[in-house]
Scaffold this active site. Sequence first.
Site, PDB file in Angstrom:
ATOM      1  N   ASP A 137     -19.534  57.663  57.649  1.00  0.00           N
ATOM      2  CA  ASP A 137     -19.534  58.798  56.758  1.00  0.00           C
ATOM      3  C   ASP A 137     -18.923  60.349  55.931  1.00  0.00           C
ATOM      4  O   ASP A 137     -19.208  60.242  55.402  1.00  0.00           O
ATOM      5  CB  ASP A 137     -20.844  58.479  56.156  1.00  0.00           C
ATOM      6  CG  ASP A 137     -20.983  56.675  55.772  1.00  0.00           C
ATOM      7  OD1 ASP A 137     -21.653  55.837  57.331  1.00  0.00           O
ATOM      8  OD2 ASP A 137     -21.127  56.288  55.037  1.00  0.00           O
ATOM      9  N   ASN A 167     -23.193  58.302  60.678  1.00  0.00           N
ATOM     10  CA  ASN A 167     -22.781  57.607  60.054  1.00  0.00           C
ATOM     11  C   ASN A 167     -24.428  56.688  59.721  1.00  0.00           C
ATOM     12  O   ASN A 167     -25.335  56.750  59.954  1.00  0.00           O
ATOM     13  CB  ASN A 167     -22.261  56.922  61.544  1.00  0.00           C
ATOM     14  CG  ASN A 167     -21.109  55.277  60.638  1.00  0.00           C
ATOM     15  OD1 ASN A 167     -20.610  55.695  59.817  1.00  0.00           O
ATOM     16  ND2 ASN A 167     -21.129  54.025  61.891  1.00  0.00           N
ATOM     17  N   ARG A 190     -20.149  50.829  48.046  1.00  0.00           N
ATOM     18  CA  ARG A 190     -20.639  51.674  49.321  1.00  0.00           C
ATOM     19  C   ARG A 190     -19.409  51.810  49.933  1.00  0.00           C
ATOM     20  O   ARG A 190     -18.211  51.006  50.351  1.00  0.00           O
ATOM     21  CB  ARG A 190     -21.643  51.226  50.024  1.00  0.00           C
ATOM     22  CG  ARG A 190     -21.553  49.767  49.843  1.00  0.00           C
ATOM     23  CD  ARG A 190     -22.725  48.094  50.722  1.00  0.00           C
ATOM     24  NE  ARG A 190     -22.314  49.414  51.986  1.00  0.00           N
ATOM     25  CZ  ARG A 190     -20.557  49.158  52.807  1.00  0.00           C
ATOM     26  NH1 ARG A 190     -20.082  48.077  52.275  1.00  0.00           N
ATOM     27  NH2 ARG A 190     -20.355  49.847  53.862  1.00  0.00           N
ATOM     28  N   GLY A 191     -19.682  52.342  51.120  1.00  0.00           N
ATOM     29  CA  GLY A 191     -18.193  52.783  52.634  1.00  0.00           C
ATOM     30  C   GLY A 191     -18.475  53.949  51.853  1.00  0.00           C
ATOM     31  O   GLY A 191     -17.667  54.298  50.766  1.00  0.00           O
ATOM     32  N   GLN A 245     -25.247  45.500  55.608  1.00  0.00           N
ATOM     33  CA  GLN A 245     -23.416  45.427  55.484  1.00  0.00           C
ATOM     34  C   GLN A 245     -22.887  44.680  56.981  1.00  0.00           C
ATOM     35  O   GLN A 245     -21.836  44.178  56.575  1.00  0.00           O
ATOM     36  CB  GLN A 245     -23.408  46.386  55.445  1.00  0.00           C
ATOM     37  CG  GLN A 245     -23.639  47.886  53.760  1.00  0.00           C
ATOM     38  CD  GLN A 245     -25.273  48.112  55.046  1.00  0.00           C
ATOM     39  OE1 GLN A 245     -25.210  47.718  55.306  1.00  0.00           O
ATOM     40  NE2 GLN A 245     -25.386  49.584  53.982  1.00  0.00           N
TER      41      GLN A 245
HETATM   42  O1  MRU Z   1     -22.376  52.448  51.515  1.00  0.00           O
HETATM   43  P1  MRU Z   1     -23.546  52.967  52.704  1.00  0.00           P
HETATM   44  O2  MRU Z   1     -24.805  53.292  52.968  1.00  0.00           O
HETATM   45  O3  MRU Z   1     -23.298  51.005  53.030  1.00  0.00           O
HETATM   46  O4  MRU Z   1     -22.599  52.959  53.478  1.00  0.00           O
HETATM   47  C1  MRU Z   1     -22.603  53.008  55.101  1.00  0.00           C
HETATM   48  C2  MRU Z   1     -20.988  52.677  55.491  1.00  0.00           C
HETATM   49  O5  MRU Z   1     -20.480  52.340  55.148  1.00  0.00           O
HETATM   50  C3  MRU Z   1     -20.758  52.731  56.951  1.00  0.00           C
HETATM   51  O6  MRU Z   1     -21.482  53.907  57.401  1.00  0.00           O
HETATM   52  C4  MRU Z   1     -19.787  52.749  57.291  1.00  0.00           C
HETATM   53  O7  MRU Z   1     -20.351  52.368  59.182  1.00  0.00           O
HETATM   54  C5  MRU Z   1     -18.668  54.328  56.984  1.00  0.00           C
HETATM   55  S1  MRU Z   1     -18.292  54.259  55.904  1.00  0.00           S
HETATM   56  C6  MRU Z   1     -16.711  53.169  56.447  1.00  0.00           C
END
Ligand code: MRU
Length: 356
Positions: free
Chosen positions: A242, A252, A56-57, A201
């Site tokens: 994002d 984001n 994720r991210g 997270q």
């Molecule tokens: O994949 P998710 O839903 O956990 O992602 C969100 C994120 O990781 C973020 O919104 C992050 O702040 C920006 S992406 C590095």
Amino acid sequence: MKIKSLGLDNIRSVEWIDDTESLQLIDQRLIPFRVAFVQLTSVKDVCKSIKEMVVRGAPAIGATAAYGMVLAIKEANNVSKQERKESFEQNYFDILSTRPTAIDLSNFAKKIYNIALETDYSFDESLKVAKISVDKMVEQCKNIGEKSTDYIEDGDSILTHCNAGPLATIDFGTALAPFYKAKEDGKDITVYVDETRPRLQGAKITAWELEQAEINHKIIPDSAASFLMSKGKINKVILGADRCLKDGTISNKIGTLSVAVNAKYFDVPFYSSFPWSTIDLESDSIEDFKIEYRDEKEVKYVTSYEDEMLIANPKSNALNPAFDITPPELITSYFTPDGVLSLNELKNKIESIDKK
Ligand code: MRU
């Protein structure tokens, strides 16, 4: 800059393994309780891992999509010539449809899609381009840290939201890169980590990464941020993105908009940090892309290591938008690989990005 951010030297959160022609991911669902890896050998595996948030991210999802496309080329080369295009297009579509909001996913996937067509489905060529593109993004994240040093002062107390560290972006992080650099430069900073409901997270991943790097931090309930700002306990906000539109609007993790509104009210500078793969060159407005709504279960249950626990009235429905949208007027500046940019500087930079 050498950053031992993961405490796992030379291991990346997303990594192509040449020997087995597979993609290796750190299973982010298990952090902070356990560090475990999954090996992906098919496009089906890749799609499942993105959908289930093993990875994720935005930038990490983008890198996964790039290598997923390399596996799509491998699969296309394993079917008859007549079926090849259909197999490839279907896999491309499946990868694109895994998650809708993080633009890095389609930026990376599209790049490898085009290389496949230009090179008659060359596995070697597309793998080479995938590796170069991922390395370029990682280098850009490193530059975000190096070029924002003047903005981080000794004694700063900085709020971050969600996770924009090495797991979400590979090696350095976007929002976390400046913190690692500050640590390396001997600056004493404290990071307030929004827990980031519903999937936590912040509490789980960002806190773990900061602990690995021995950076002072405190996890706070999301709802405590405005109170701490009102008491002067938070003097900056740095978080990721994002997706960033051409007009500087960012999407984001849900909760970002409230942080931005509160920061404006209490006159706390608010910075969003991202590499160039997070720029959306296509959408003109927020109507042009989809905000992901996730399962209501994420709101009604909390998950620990292996257990999940119901924490809400069982018969009530829940609503779970996963991202929100923050307009440029709430963003003080942008932390980018080219340095800390004003809105106008960002717009000029975006103009010059090659669409290919
Ligand atoms: O994949 P998710 O839903 O956990 O992602 C969100 C994120 O990781 C973020 O919104 C992050 O702040 C920006 S992406 C590095």
